[in-house]
Enzyme design. Structure first.
Site, PDB file in Angstrom:
ATOM      1  CE  LYS A 195      47.754  42.132 116.413  1.00  0.00           C
ATOM      2  NZ  LYS A 195      48.333  43.473 116.273  1.00  0.00           N
TER       3      LYS A 195
HETATM    4  C1  E4P Z   1      51.580  43.773 117.414  1.00  0.00           C
HETATM    5  O1  E4P Z   1      50.906  43.155 116.640  1.00  0.00           O
HETATM    6  C2  E4P Z   1      51.388  45.182 117.775  1.00  0.00           C
HETATM    7  O2  E4P Z   1      50.787  45.846 116.684  1.00  0.00           O
HETATM    8  C3  E4P Z   1      52.661  45.918 118.033  1.00  0.00           C
HETATM    9  O3  E4P Z   1      53.803  45.151 117.850  1.00  0.00           O
HETATM   10  C4  E4P Z   1      52.649  46.859 119.178  1.00  0.00           C
HETATM   11  O4  E4P Z   1      53.886  47.492 119.287  1.00  0.00           O
HETATM   12  P1  E4P Z   1      54.139  48.806 120.132  1.00  0.00           P
HETATM   13  O5  E4P Z   1      54.357  48.423 121.552  1.00  0.00           O
HETATM   14  O6  E4P Z   1      55.383  49.390 119.525  1.00  0.00           O
HETATM   15  O7  E4P Z   1      52.933  49.686 119.948  1.00  0.00           O
END
Ligand code: E4P
Length: 221
Positions: free
Chosen positions: A83
């Site tokens: 990522k």
């Molecule tokens: C995506 O890969 C992120 O880990 C995630 O969806 C972030 O979500 P949040 O806004 O609930 O922290």
């Protein structure tokens, strides 16, 4: 639509895998930190638990750091997806990592323009954050719809991964919008399975079943 779990909690992931509910996992530095365990151990455990893609984020902000960390992370398991944050340096790293055959998920995407650039750089997954956009009075799901359309217009192979999903309506809307993947926290996954009318209906069926003289197994009642 594929369903990923947005969590680094091995127990929650194991449970979802046992029940056949998820196709992969997404993590981020905050989710890993929440587990209070060694990074590599957690990632290795998750990658053993689920056979599908597991997104693991780099934490460097320069191109060099992202490349070095990305290559190291990619070695942890075959199902790892690296990522990378949606930065100018990040896009350069995406290009390089994907040229090496490493699958990349571009994260922290908040606009269709960013998503188009990420796809052109060679991302396998692009993660627009729906809930965080909603928090700022933008309709996050509109961004998902736009990206799906743009990728179709140009036959871009990147997959739209709807992230920052806060509730079941986000899940259904992502499916209607044509998102390829949605990643949901364990709490939302459990909400998706349940419906009060299912519970009430089952109770009624089972109460009526008591009136049947002989059940599926065993002697007459
Ligand atoms: C995506 O890969 C992120 O880990 C995630 O969806 C972030 O979500 P949040 O806004 O609930 O922290």
């Amino acid at each position: 639509m594929q369903v990923f779990m947005d969590s680094a909690n091995v127990k929650a992931i194991e449970d979802a895998v046992e029940h056949g509910l998820i196709d992969g996992v997404t993590t981020n530095p905050s989710l890993i930190a929440k587990e209070g365990a060694n990074f590599r151990e957690v990632v290795e455990q998750i990658c053993r638990t689920v056979s599908g893609p597991v997104s693991v984020e780099v934490v460097g902000k320069t191109y060099e750091e992202m490349i070095t960390e990305g290559r190291e992370i990619a070695k942890i398991a075959d199902n790892v997806v690296v990522k990378v944050p949606m930065l100018k340096e990040g896009l350069r790293a995406v290009r390089e990592l994907s040229r090496d055959g490493i699958r990349v998920n571009v994260t922290l995407v908040f606009s269709a323009a960013q998503a188009l650039l990420a796809a052109k750089a060679g991302a396998t997954y692009v993660s627009p954050f729906v809930g965080r956009l909603d928090d700022y009075a933008h309709v996050g799901m509109d961004v998902i719809r736009d990206i799906v359309k743009i990728y179709k217009n140009y036959a871009l192979p990147a997959q739209v991964l709807a992230a920052s999903v806060r509730h079941p309506v986000h899940f259904v809307e992502a499916a209607l919008a044509g998102a390829h993947v949605v990643t949901v926290p364990p709490s939302v996954l459990h909400q998706l399975v349940k419906h009060p009318l299912t519970d009430v209906g089952l109770e009624r069926f089972l109460a009526d079943w008591q009136k049947v003289p002989q059940g599926i197994f065993g002697p007459p009642r």
